[in-house]
Design a protein around this motif. Structure first.
Motif, PDB file in Angstrom:
ATOM      1  N   ASN A   1      16.181  18.360 -23.946  1.00  0.00           N
ATOM      2  CA  ASN A   1      16.000  19.438 -24.916  1.00  0.00           C
ATOM      3  C   ASN A   1      14.747  20.264 -24.603  1.00  0.00           C
ATOM      4  OD1 ASN A   1      18.145  18.176 -26.115  1.00  0.00           O
ATOM      5  ND2 ASN A   1      17.291  18.229 -28.185  1.00  0.00           N
TER       6      ASN A   1
ATOM      7  N   ASN B   1      19.827  21.736 -26.419  1.00  0.00           N
ATOM      8  CA  ASN B   1      20.099  20.814 -25.320  1.00  0.00           C
ATOM      9  C   ASN B   1      20.504  21.654 -24.114  1.00  0.00           C
ATOM     10  OD1 ASN B   1      21.651  19.013 -23.510  1.00  0.00           O
ATOM     11  ND2 ASN B   1      21.359  17.494 -25.113  1.00  0.00           N
TER      12      ASN B   1
ATOM     13  N   ASN C   1      29.935  16.486 -28.190  1.00  0.00           N
ATOM     14  CA  ASN C   1      29.873  15.088 -28.619  1.00  0.00           C
ATOM     15  C   ASN C   1      29.012  14.285 -27.654  1.00  0.00           C
ATOM     16  OD1 ASN C   1      31.656  15.491 -30.806  1.00  0.00           O
ATOM     17  ND2 ASN C   1      33.421  15.342 -29.433  1.00  0.00           N
TER      18      ASN C   1
ATOM     19  N   VAL D   1      22.387  14.842 -27.493  1.00  0.00           N
ATOM     20  CA  VAL D   1      21.369  15.058 -28.513  1.00  0.00           C
ATOM     21  C   VAL D   1      21.243  16.561 -28.747  1.00  0.00           C
ATOM     22  CG1 VAL D   1      18.959  14.736 -29.160  1.00  0.00           C
ATOM     23  CG2 VAL D   1      20.139  12.987 -27.799  1.00  0.00           C
ATOM     24  N   LEU D   2      21.648  17.009 -29.916  1.00  0.00           N
ATOM     25  CA  LEU D   2      21.581  18.426 -30.237  1.00  0.00           C
ATOM     26  C   LEU D   2      20.169  18.810 -30.683  1.00  0.00           C
ATOM     27  CD1 LEU D   2      24.985  18.861 -32.109  1.00  0.00           C
ATOM     28  CD2 LEU D   2      24.440  19.530 -29.765  1.00  0.00           C
TER      29      LEU D   2
ATOM     30  N   ASN E   1      17.303  21.232 -33.115  1.00  0.00           N
ATOM     31  CA  ASN E   1      16.963  21.428 -34.517  1.00  0.00           C
ATOM     32  C   ASN E   1      16.108  22.682 -34.651  1.00  0.00           C
ATOM     33  OD1 ASN E   1      17.838  18.611 -35.593  1.00  0.00           O
ATOM     34  ND2 ASN E   1      16.436  18.107 -33.924  1.00  0.00           N
TER      35      ASN E   1
ATOM     36  N   VAL F   1      19.415  21.021 -38.734  1.00  0.00           N
ATOM     37  CA  VAL F   1      19.598  19.980 -37.717  1.00  0.00           C
ATOM     38  C   VAL F   1      20.944  20.142 -37.011  1.00  0.00           C
ATOM     39  CG1 VAL F   1      18.125  18.364 -38.967  1.00  0.00           C
ATOM     40  CG2 VAL F   1      20.591  18.358 -39.393  1.00  0.00           C
ATOM     41  N   ASN F   2      21.045  19.458 -35.861  1.00  0.00           N
ATOM     42  CA  ASN F   2      22.273  19.431 -35.066  1.00  0.00           C
ATOM     43  C   ASN F   2      22.732  20.836 -34.667  1.00  0.00           C
ATOM     44  OD1 ASN F   2      22.428  16.596 -35.176  1.00  0.00           O
ATOM     45  ND2 ASN F   2      23.465  16.676 -37.156  1.00  0.00           N
TER      46      ASN F   2
ATOM     47  N   SER G   1      23.416  23.549 -31.601  1.00  0.00           N
ATOM     48  CA  SER G   1      23.754  23.562 -30.172  1.00  0.00           C
ATOM     49  C   SER G   1      22.726  24.372 -29.394  1.00  0.00           C
ATOM     50  CB  SER G   1      25.152  24.152 -29.964  1.00  0.00           C
ATOM     51  OG  SER G   1      26.096  23.520 -30.784  1.00  0.00           O
TER      52      SER G   1
ATOM     53  N   ASP H   1      23.861  29.833 -34.278  1.00  0.00           N
ATOM     54  CA  ASP H   1      24.149  28.772 -33.317  1.00  0.00           C
ATOM     55  C   ASP H   1      25.099  29.412 -32.313  1.00  0.00           C
ATOM     56  OD1 ASP H   1      24.764  26.511 -31.883  1.00  0.00           O
ATOM     57  OD2 ASP H   1      24.903  25.222 -33.639  1.00  0.00           O
TER      58      ASP H   1
END
Length: 309
Positions: free
Chosen positions: A108, A127, A139, A142-143, A145, A160-161, A163, A181
Protein backbone atom coordinates in the motif's frame (compact mmCIF):
# COMPACT_ATOMS: atom_id res chain seq x y z
CA UNK A 1 -24.53 16.95 -23.59
CA UNK A 2 -25.22 19.96 -25.80
CA UNK A 3 -21.77 20.90 -27.11
CA UNK A 4 -22.99 24.43 -27.88
CA UNK A 5 -23.08 25.09 -24.12
CA UNK A 6 -19.36 24.54 -23.71
CA UNK A 7 -17.90 27.86 -24.96
CA UNK A 8 -20.14 29.79 -22.55
CA UNK A 9 -18.37 28.32 -19.54
CA UNK A 10 -15.08 26.84 -20.74
CA UNK A 11 -13.12 28.68 -23.38
CA UNK A 12 -9.99 27.85 -25.28
CA UNK A 13 -6.87 26.15 -24.02
CA UNK A 14 -4.77 29.06 -22.78
CA UNK A 15 -1.51 27.14 -22.61
CA UNK A 16 0.02 23.84 -21.56
CA UNK A 17 3.11 23.14 -19.49
CA UNK A 18 5.47 20.62 -21.04
CA UNK A 19 6.15 18.80 -17.78
CA UNK A 20 6.09 15.25 -19.24
CA UNK A 21 5.32 13.76 -15.84
CA UNK A 22 4.90 10.04 -15.47
CA UNK A 23 1.93 10.44 -13.12
CA UNK A 24 1.06 14.08 -12.44
CA UNK A 25 -1.50 14.61 -9.69
CA UNK A 26 -2.55 17.04 -6.94
CA UNK A 27 -2.93 20.25 -8.93
CA UNK A 28 -2.96 23.22 -6.52
CA UNK A 29 -3.05 26.98 -7.02
CA UNK A 30 -1.09 28.92 -4.42
CA UNK A 31 -2.96 32.20 -4.08
CA UNK A 32 -0.19 33.90 -2.08
CA UNK A 33 2.64 32.96 -4.44
CA UNK A 34 0.45 33.12 -7.58
CA UNK A 35 1.88 29.87 -8.93
CA UNK A 36 0.63 26.41 -9.92
CA UNK A 37 1.90 23.35 -8.04
CA UNK A 38 1.54 19.65 -8.83
CA UNK A 39 3.25 16.35 -8.01
CA UNK A 40 4.67 13.54 -10.11
CA UNK A 41 3.97 10.50 -7.96
CA UNK A 42 6.18 8.03 -9.80
CA UNK A 43 8.86 10.65 -10.47
CA UNK A 44 8.94 11.54 -6.74
CA UNK A 45 8.89 15.30 -7.27
CA UNK A 46 6.89 18.47 -6.82
CA UNK A 47 6.87 21.04 -9.61
CA UNK A 48 5.62 24.60 -9.69
CA UNK A 49 4.95 26.96 -12.58
CA UNK A 50 5.07 30.74 -12.37
CA UNK A 51 2.78 32.45 -14.93
CA UNK A 52 4.74 35.68 -14.66
CA UNK A 53 8.08 34.17 -15.68
CA UNK A 54 6.83 31.02 -17.45
CA UNK A 55 9.43 29.14 -15.43
CA UNK A 56 9.09 25.66 -13.93
CA UNK A 57 10.90 24.68 -10.72
CA UNK A 58 11.37 21.09 -9.63
CA UNK A 59 11.76 19.84 -6.06
CA UNK A 60 12.98 16.26 -5.73
CA UNK A 61 11.22 14.41 -2.92
CA UNK A 62 12.77 11.87 -0.53
CA UNK A 63 9.93 9.43 -1.28
CA UNK A 64 7.18 9.10 -3.84
CA UNK A 65 4.54 11.71 -3.05
CA UNK A 66 0.82 11.27 -3.56
CA UNK A 67 -0.48 14.66 -2.45
CA UNK A 68 0.29 17.66 -0.27
CA UNK A 69 -1.11 20.89 1.15
CA UNK A 70 0.30 24.30 1.94
CA UNK A 71 0.98 25.39 5.53
CA UNK A 72 1.37 28.87 7.10
CA UNK A 73 5.16 28.40 7.20
CA UNK A 74 7.08 29.50 4.10
CA UNK A 75 8.38 26.56 2.02
CA UNK A 76 6.83 24.02 4.42
CA UNK A 77 4.19 21.60 3.21
CA UNK A 78 2.35 18.68 4.71
CA UNK A 79 2.74 15.72 2.40
CA UNK A 80 1.39 12.22 2.03
CA UNK A 81 4.45 10.28 0.93
CA UNK A 82 4.08 6.65 -0.06
CA UNK A 83 4.90 5.42 3.47
CA UNK A 84 3.32 8.13 5.61
CA UNK A 85 2.30 11.71 6.32
CA UNK A 86 4.99 14.26 7.17
CA UNK A 87 5.87 17.91 7.38
CA UNK A 88 8.50 18.71 4.76
CA UNK A 89 10.47 21.83 3.90
CA UNK A 90 11.02 22.27 0.17
CA UNK A 91 14.22 24.30 0.69
CA UNK A 92 15.94 22.79 3.73
CA UNK A 93 14.60 19.26 2.99
CA UNK A 94 13.85 18.81 6.69
CA UNK A 95 11.30 16.02 7.22
CA UNK A 96 9.18 15.30 10.29
CA UNK A 97 6.96 12.22 10.26
CA UNK A 98 3.48 12.77 11.70
CA UNK A 99 1.82 9.41 11.00
CA UNK A 100 2.63 6.15 9.23
CA UNK A 101 -0.52 4.07 9.71
CA UNK A 102 0.26 1.56 6.94
CA UNK A 103 4.04 1.55 7.04
CA UNK A 104 4.15 -2.22 7.47
CA UNK A 105 1.77 -2.93 4.58
CA UNK A 106 4.28 -3.13 1.75
CA UNK A 107 1.64 -3.30 -0.98
CA UNK A 108 0.00 0.00 0.00
CA UNK A 109 0.93 3.63 -0.55
CA UNK A 110 -0.70 7.01 0.00
CA UNK A 111 -2.43 8.55 -3.00
CA UNK A 112 -4.91 11.45 -3.21
CA UNK A 113 -5.73 13.91 -0.42
CA UNK A 114 -6.20 17.53 0.63
CA UNK A 115 -6.98 19.84 3.55
CA UNK A 116 -10.53 20.36 4.80
CA UNK A 117 -12.05 23.82 5.42
CA UNK A 118 -10.97 23.66 9.09
CA UNK A 119 -7.30 23.03 8.28
CA UNK A 120 -7.04 19.29 8.95
CA UNK A 121 -5.16 17.11 6.47
CA UNK A 122 -6.76 14.09 4.82
CA UNK A 123 -5.12 11.47 2.61
CA UNK A 124 -6.11 8.06 1.30
CA UNK A 125 -4.14 4.91 0.60
CA UNK A 126 -4.36 2.33 -2.15
CA UNK A 127 -3.07 -1.16 -2.84
CA UNK A 128 -0.64 -0.85 -5.74
CA UNK A 129 -1.65 -4.23 -7.14
CA UNK A 130 -5.09 -2.82 -7.94
CA UNK A 131 -5.31 -1.40 -11.47
CA UNK A 132 -7.47 1.66 -11.96
CA UNK A 133 -9.43 -0.12 -14.67
CA UNK A 134 -10.00 -3.39 -12.82
CA UNK A 135 -12.38 -3.97 -9.93
CA UNK A 136 -12.72 -7.70 -10.48
CA UNK A 137 -9.87 -8.87 -8.24
CA UNK A 138 -10.33 -7.13 -4.93
CA UNK A 139 -10.61 -10.24 -2.79
CA UNK A 140 -7.77 -11.44 -0.57
CA UNK A 141 -5.79 -8.19 -0.76
CA UNK A 142 -5.29 -5.45 1.81
CA UNK A 143 -7.34 -2.48 0.64
CA UNK A 144 -6.69 1.16 1.48
CA UNK A 145 -8.32 3.66 3.79
CA UNK A 146 -9.01 7.39 3.93
CA UNK A 147 -7.28 9.01 6.92
CA UNK A 148 -7.63 12.33 8.72
CA UNK A 149 -4.84 13.78 10.87
CA UNK A 150 -5.71 16.59 13.27
CA UNK A 151 -3.85 19.23 15.25
CA UNK A 152 -3.03 16.69 17.95
CA UNK A 153 -1.36 14.44 15.35
CA UNK A 154 -4.15 11.95 15.85
CA UNK A 155 -4.51 9.96 12.63
CA UNK A 156 -7.76 8.02 12.18
CA UNK A 157 -9.26 6.03 9.32
CA UNK A 158 -12.54 7.64 8.27
CA UNK A 159 -13.41 5.52 5.22
CA UNK A 160 -12.15 1.93 5.08
CA UNK A 161 -11.66 -0.76 2.43
CA UNK A 162 -10.98 1.59 -0.48
CA UNK A 163 -9.53 0.23 -3.72
CA UNK A 164 -7.93 3.46 -4.97
CA UNK A 165 -8.66 6.55 -2.86
CA UNK A 166 -9.28 9.58 -5.08
CA UNK A 167 -11.40 12.67 -5.69
CA UNK A 168 -11.35 14.07 -2.15
CA UNK A 169 -12.91 17.52 -1.81
CA UNK A 170 -15.52 19.44 0.18
CA UNK A 171 -18.52 21.59 -0.61
CA UNK A 172 -18.11 25.35 -0.18
CA UNK A 173 -19.63 25.30 3.31
CA UNK A 174 -17.49 22.30 4.23
CA UNK A 175 -20.49 20.23 5.28
CA UNK A 176 -20.38 17.71 2.42
CA UNK A 177 -17.35 15.50 1.76
CA UNK A 178 -16.87 13.95 -1.67
CA UNK A 179 -14.68 10.88 -2.18
CA UNK A 180 -14.13 8.56 -5.14
CA UNK A 181 -13.11 4.91 -5.29
CA UNK A 182 -11.78 4.86 -8.85
CA UNK A 183 -12.06 1.17 -9.85
CA UNK A 184 -15.63 1.12 -8.51
CA UNK A 185 -16.46 4.07 -10.82
CA UNK A 186 -18.25 5.84 -7.99
CA UNK A 187 -18.10 9.28 -6.39
CA UNK A 188 -19.70 9.17 -2.94
CA UNK A 189 -20.98 12.07 -0.86
CA UNK A 190 -21.12 12.17 2.94
CA UNK A 191 -22.56 14.56 5.48
CA UNK A 192 -19.52 15.97 7.27
CA UNK A 193 -19.48 17.21 10.84
CA UNK A 194 -17.03 20.11 10.64
CA UNK A 195 -16.32 19.93 14.38
CA UNK A 196 -15.84 16.21 14.96
CA UNK A 197 -14.96 15.03 11.38
CA UNK A 198 -17.67 12.37 11.68
CA UNK A 199 -19.04 11.13 8.35
CA UNK A 200 -22.65 10.05 7.93
CA UNK A 201 -25.40 9.56 5.36
CA UNK A 202 -23.19 8.05 2.65
CA UNK A 203 -24.83 8.18 -0.76
CA UNK A 204 -23.88 7.85 -4.41
CA UNK A 205 -23.19 11.26 -5.91
CA UNK A 206 -22.25 10.13 -9.41
CA UNK A 207 -21.13 7.01 -11.27
CA UNK A 208 -19.22 6.45 -14.49
CA UNK A 209 -19.45 3.71 -17.07
CA UNK A 210 -17.02 1.83 -19.27
CA UNK A 211 -13.36 2.83 -19.41
CA UNK A 212 -13.75 6.05 -17.42
CA UNK A 213 -12.71 6.32 -13.81
CA UNK A 214 -13.25 9.29 -11.45
CA UNK A 215 -9.91 10.69 -10.33
CA UNK A 216 -9.04 14.06 -8.77
CA UNK A 217 -11.87 16.51 -8.01
CA UNK A 218 -12.49 20.09 -6.90
CA UNK A 219 -15.51 22.23 -6.02
CA UNK A 220 -15.97 25.67 -7.59
CA UNK A 221 -17.61 28.90 -6.39
CA UNK A 222 -21.05 27.66 -7.52
CA UNK A 223 -20.65 24.45 -5.48
CA UNK A 224 -20.35 22.38 -8.66
CA UNK A 225 -17.87 19.49 -8.64
CA UNK A 226 -15.23 19.02 -11.35
CA UNK A 227 -13.88 15.49 -11.80
CA UNK A 228 -10.99 14.31 -13.97
CA UNK A 229 -12.10 11.12 -15.73
CA UNK A 230 -9.06 8.90 -16.11
CA UNK A 231 -9.19 6.83 -19.30
CA UNK A 232 -11.91 8.97 -20.90
CA UNK A 233 -9.99 12.07 -22.10
CA UNK A 234 -12.47 14.24 -20.22
CA UNK A 235 -13.04 16.52 -17.24
CA UNK A 236 -16.68 16.56 -16.16
CA UNK A 237 -18.50 19.24 -14.17
CA UNK A 238 -21.40 18.01 -12.01
CA UNK A 239 -24.10 20.14 -10.42
CA UNK A 240 -24.72 19.72 -6.65
CA UNK A 241 -27.24 16.95 -7.37
CA UNK A 242 -24.71 14.89 -9.30
CA UNK A 243 -26.02 15.65 -12.79
CA UNK A 244 -23.56 16.40 -15.59
CA UNK A 245 -23.41 20.11 -16.36
CA UNK A 246 -20.64 20.11 -18.98
CA UNK A 247 -17.79 18.04 -20.38
CA UNK A 248 -14.32 19.25 -21.33
CA UNK A 249 -12.72 17.03 -23.97
CA UNK A 250 -8.93 16.71 -23.77
CA UNK A 251 -6.21 15.62 -26.20
CA UNK A 252 -4.91 12.96 -23.78
CA UNK A 253 -6.61 9.94 -22.28
CA UNK A 254 -5.53 10.17 -18.64
CA UNK A 255 -6.48 13.46 -16.95
CA UNK A 256 -5.72 12.91 -13.29
CA UNK A 257 -6.56 15.97 -11.17
CA UNK A 258 -8.10 19.41 -11.44
CA UNK A 259 -7.76 22.79 -9.76
CA UNK A 260 -9.17 26.25 -10.38
CA UNK A 261 -6.76 29.14 -9.98
CA UNK A 262 -4.94 31.84 -11.88
CA UNK A 263 -4.67 35.59 -11.20
CA UNK A 264 -8.47 35.97 -11.51
CA UNK A 265 -9.28 32.48 -10.13
CA UNK A 266 -10.75 31.54 -13.51
CA UNK A 267 -8.26 29.03 -14.91
CA UNK A 268 -9.15 25.35 -15.07
CA UNK A 269 -5.88 23.51 -14.36
CA UNK A 270 -5.69 19.83 -15.32
CA UNK A 271 -2.84 17.40 -14.67
CA UNK A 272 -2.39 14.32 -16.85
CA UNK A 273 -0.33 11.13 -16.90
CA UNK A 274 1.51 8.87 -19.31
CA UNK A 275 1.84 6.08 -16.76
CA UNK A 276 0.78 2.66 -18.16
CA UNK A 277 0.38 3.95 -21.73
CA UNK A 278 1.95 1.75 -24.41
CA UNK A 279 4.58 3.32 -26.73
CA UNK A 280 2.20 3.26 -29.66
CA UNK A 281 -0.40 5.09 -27.59
CA UNK A 282 2.11 7.73 -26.56
CA UNK A 283 2.82 8.38 -30.23
CA UNK A 284 -0.89 9.22 -30.66
CA UNK A 285 -1.05 11.41 -27.54
CA UNK A 286 2.45 12.83 -27.03
CA UNK A 287 1.18 15.52 -24.63
CA UNK A 288 0.35 12.93 -21.98
CA UNK A 289 2.00 13.95 -18.70
CA UNK A 290 1.63 17.68 -19.39
CA UNK A 291 -0.43 20.26 -17.49
CA UNK A 292 -3.31 21.96 -19.34
CA UNK A 293 -4.82 25.36 -18.48
CA UNK A 294 -8.24 26.39 -19.86
CA UNK A 295 -10.04 29.71 -19.58
CA UNK A 296 -13.29 29.65 -17.60
CA UNK A 297 -16.15 32.09 -18.20
CA UNK A 298 -18.44 33.04 -15.32
CA UNK A 299 -16.94 30.39 -13.05
CA UNK A 300 -14.40 30.98 -10.30
CA UNK A 301 -12.46 28.78 -7.94
CA UNK A 302 -12.43 28.60 -4.16
CA UNK A 303 -9.16 29.35 -2.34
CA UNK A 304 -7.31 26.23 -1.22
CA UNK A 305 -7.37 25.82 2.59
CA UNK A 306 -4.08 26.00 4.46
CA UNK A 307 -3.19 23.07 6.71
CA UNK A 308 -2.73 24.18 10.31
CA UNK A 309 -1.61 20.98 12.00
Amino acid sequence: MNKTQLPKKVGKLLFSINSQCILAECALWNEFEQVIYWVDIIGAKIQRYCPRTHGVETFDMPYRIGCFSFTPIKNQIIAAFDIGIARYNLVTEQLEWLAQPEKNIKTNRFNDGRTDRQGRFWAGTMNESVAADDDSNLNNIVLGNLYCIDANKQCDAKVVNVSISNGLCWSKDGKTLYHADSPKRTISAYDFDTRTTQLSNKRVFATTQGHRFPDGSIVDSEDYLWSAHWGASQVVRYNPKGKIDLVVDMPVSQPSSVAIGGPQMDWLIVTTAKHSLAPERLMIEPQSGNIFIYQLHGIEGVAEPVCVI
